[in-house]
Design a protein around this motif. Structure first.
Motif, PDB file in Angstrom:
ATOM      1  N   VAL A  57     -11.432   2.282  -8.266  1.00  0.00           N
ATOM      2  CA  VAL A  57     -11.531   1.565  -6.995  1.00  0.00           C
ATOM      3  C   VAL A  57     -10.124   1.181  -6.537  1.00  0.00           C
ATOM      4  N   LEU A  58      -9.663   1.834  -5.488  1.00  0.00           N
ATOM      5  CA  LEU A  58      -8.361   1.505  -4.917  1.00  0.00           C
ATOM      6  C   LEU A  58      -8.568   0.545  -3.750  1.00  0.00           C
ATOM      7  N   VAL A  59      -7.779  -0.517  -3.706  1.00  0.00           N
ATOM      8  CA  VAL A  59      -7.891  -1.491  -2.626  1.00  0.00           C
ATOM      9  C   VAL A  59      -6.606  -1.462  -1.818  1.00  0.00           C
ATOM     10  N   ASP A  60      -6.716  -0.954  -0.590  1.00  0.00           N
ATOM     11  CA  ASP A  60      -5.571  -0.869   0.313  1.00  0.00           C
ATOM     12  C   ASP A  60      -5.318  -2.242   0.918  1.00  0.00           C
ATOM     13  N   ASP A  61      -4.212  -2.878   0.488  1.00  0.00           N
ATOM     14  CA  ASP A  61      -3.878  -4.214   0.991  1.00  0.00           C
ATOM     15  C   ASP A  61      -2.924  -4.108   2.181  1.00  0.00           C
ATOM     16  N   CYS A  62      -3.271  -3.180   3.090  1.00  0.00           N
ATOM     17  CA  CYS A  62      -2.498  -2.956   4.325  1.00  0.00           C
ATOM     18  C   CYS A  62      -1.059  -2.564   4.028  1.00  0.00           C
ATOM     19  N   ALA A  63      -0.910  -1.545   3.208  1.00  0.00           N
ATOM     20  CA  ALA A  63       0.416  -1.017   2.906  1.00  0.00           C
ATOM     21  C   ALA A  63       1.084  -0.519   4.182  1.00  0.00           C
ATOM     22  N   THR A  64       2.378  -0.695   4.262  1.00  0.00           N
ATOM     23  CA  THR A  64       3.129  -0.266   5.447  1.00  0.00           C
ATOM     24  C   THR A  64       3.852   1.057   5.211  1.00  0.00           C
ATOM     25  N   ASP A  65       3.682   1.637   4.025  1.00  0.00           N
ATOM     26  CA  ASP A  65       4.301   2.929   3.743  1.00  0.00           C
ATOM     27  C   ASP A  65       3.204   3.982   3.590  1.00  0.00           C
ATOM     28  N   ALA A  66       3.504   5.073   2.929  1.00  0.00           N
ATOM     29  CA  ALA A  66       2.557   6.191   2.826  1.00  0.00           C
ATOM     30  C   ALA A  66       1.690   6.127   1.575  1.00  0.00           C
ATOM     31  N   TYR A 111     -13.600   8.329  -7.052  1.00  0.00           N
ATOM     32  CA  TYR A 111     -12.629   7.463  -6.378  1.00  0.00           C
ATOM     33  C   TYR A 111     -13.255   6.822  -5.147  1.00  0.00           C
ATOM     34  N   ARG A 112     -12.913   5.561  -4.932  1.00  0.00           N
ATOM     35  CA  ARG A 112     -13.270   4.886  -3.684  1.00  0.00           C
ATOM     36  C   ARG A 112     -12.052   4.124  -3.185  1.00  0.00           C
ATOM     37  N   ILE A 113     -11.811   4.186  -1.882  1.00  0.00           N
ATOM     38  CA  ILE A 113     -10.723   3.421  -1.276  1.00  0.00           C
ATOM     39  C   ILE A 113     -11.326   2.367  -0.367  1.00  0.00           C
ATOM     40  N   LEU A 114     -11.020   1.111  -0.648  1.00  0.00           N
ATOM     41  CA  LEU A 114     -11.466  -0.015   0.177  1.00  0.00           C
ATOM     42  C   LEU A 114     -10.260  -0.535   0.947  1.00  0.00           C
ATOM     43  N   HIS A 115     -10.490  -0.992   2.172  1.00  0.00           N
ATOM     44  CA  HIS A 115      -9.374  -1.398   3.034  1.00  0.00           C
ATOM     45  C   HIS A 115      -9.487  -2.867   3.434  1.00  0.00           C
TER      46      HIS A 115
END
Length: 328
Positions: free
Chosen positions: A39-48, A66-70
């Motif tokens: 489980v990947l949690v995207d914490d509003c990254a500003t890069d790639a 895989y799961r991506i949560l935003h």
């Protein structure tokens, strides 16, 4: 054959475009034969970071789910871990930071350990990984055979750092992670608070832990990481977080005495550090007021004794002398 349980690996992601692929490669290589949910949690990254992660996932063969949560805004490491916890489907949980990586056997060894008896937590260890090489994080954490930590030993072992006190490099049975146990958002040194809040859960349920001599988690020592950016702020947060335990468990005299000494040593370190900011300095001074008599009673050189007296009774003057005049 009995089906192996799902293990969820929670990875908060924020501005780690240089490291995220290596982190995910290490997940993909795991030898654990059951299902792994990442489980990947995207914490509003500003890069790639998330773009690189998605490209990597697209190329995978499906062995790991895989799961991506935003997040809709940057909320920090604690919030990202909580989002992962709230959405994880696994029976067991493992926290992995996105700039670190793990050896291929990390999950399998911890799973074998936690299921070898009635254990709710399997603890392993990490190395410090830099451009100069990889070495075990602390020499006093080197041992040869698994060790059992009874529920009544857990608080002492964790808070005196006789074993890995971080949240990473551990496999948690989900039963010790109820909805009431979450990371406190907006705080640094969040692992100490998480450990403190886990103590009543471990103790009231008589959960046992197993401590494994496994050094498969590679902690990347980055100059721009949260911990490296301000050791004074990290030490200050530790002082405040430990105070929560001291005030809550006043009857635990032996442990509290150890913690107060450790707390005091952090205070002294902060007030003597020319790089500490004013907020950290005066927080440290405030805590020194209640414990400095212990320091003053010790045999120490006259110069050090006078220095401590001045810090205690004239902190504003000492701040000006040490951080204004001495830095000119």
């Amino acid at each position: 054959m009995k089906q192996l349980p799902i293990i969820s690996i929670i990875i908060p992601v924020y501005n780690v475009e240089q490291y995220i692929e290596e982190c995910l490669q290490s997940v993909e290589k795991q030898t654990y034969q059951g299902e792994i949910e990442c489980v990947l949690v995207d914490d509003c990254a500003t890069d790639a970071s998330i773009h690189i992660a998605q490209e990597f996932i697209n190329k995978c063969n499906g062995r790991v789910t895989y799961r991506i949560l935003h997040h809709d805004r940057n909320r920090g490491l604690s919030a990202a871990r909580n989002t992962g916890l709230d959405n994880a489907k696994g029976d067991y949980i493992y926290f992995l930071d996105s700039d670190d990586y793990i050896d291929a056997n990390a999950i399998e060894v911890l799973y074998d350990a936690i299921t070898s008896g009635d254990y709710a937590l399997a603890i392993s260890y990490f190395t410090k990984y830099t451009d100069l090489g990889d070495s075990i994080y602390r020499d006093d954490w080197i041992f040869d055979t698994p060790r059992i930590i009874e529920s009544n030993e857990y608080a002492y072992k964790i808070l005196t750092q006789q074993c890995n006190h971080a949240s990473t490099a551990k496999l948690y049975d989900k039963r010790i992670l109820p909805g009431t146990l979450r990371f406190i958002e907006g705080r640094i040194n969040e692992d100490t608070l998480f450990a403190i809040h886990s103590i009543p859960i471990i103790e009231s349920n008589h959960y046992k832990c197993i401590d494994v001599p496994l050094y498969s988690y590679h902690y990347r020592m980055r100059e721009d990481s949260i911990c490296r950016r301000s050791m004074c702020k990290l030490d200050t947060a530790y002082i405040e977080n430990i105070q929560i335990f001291i005030e809550k468990y006043v009857e635990r005299t032996e442990l509290i005495n150890w913690l107060k000494i450790d707390q005091l040593s952090k205070c002294v370190k902060i007030v003597r550090d020319k790089e500490s900011d004013k907020t950290c300095y005066f927080i440290a001074v405030r805590y020194m007021h209640s414990t400095s008599n212990h320091l003053l009673r010790e045999n120490r050189p006259l110069k050090a004794y006078i220095h401590l007296l001045l810090i205690k009774y004239a902190p504003h003057i000492m701040w000006h002398i040490e951080h204004k005049i001495s830095n000119k």
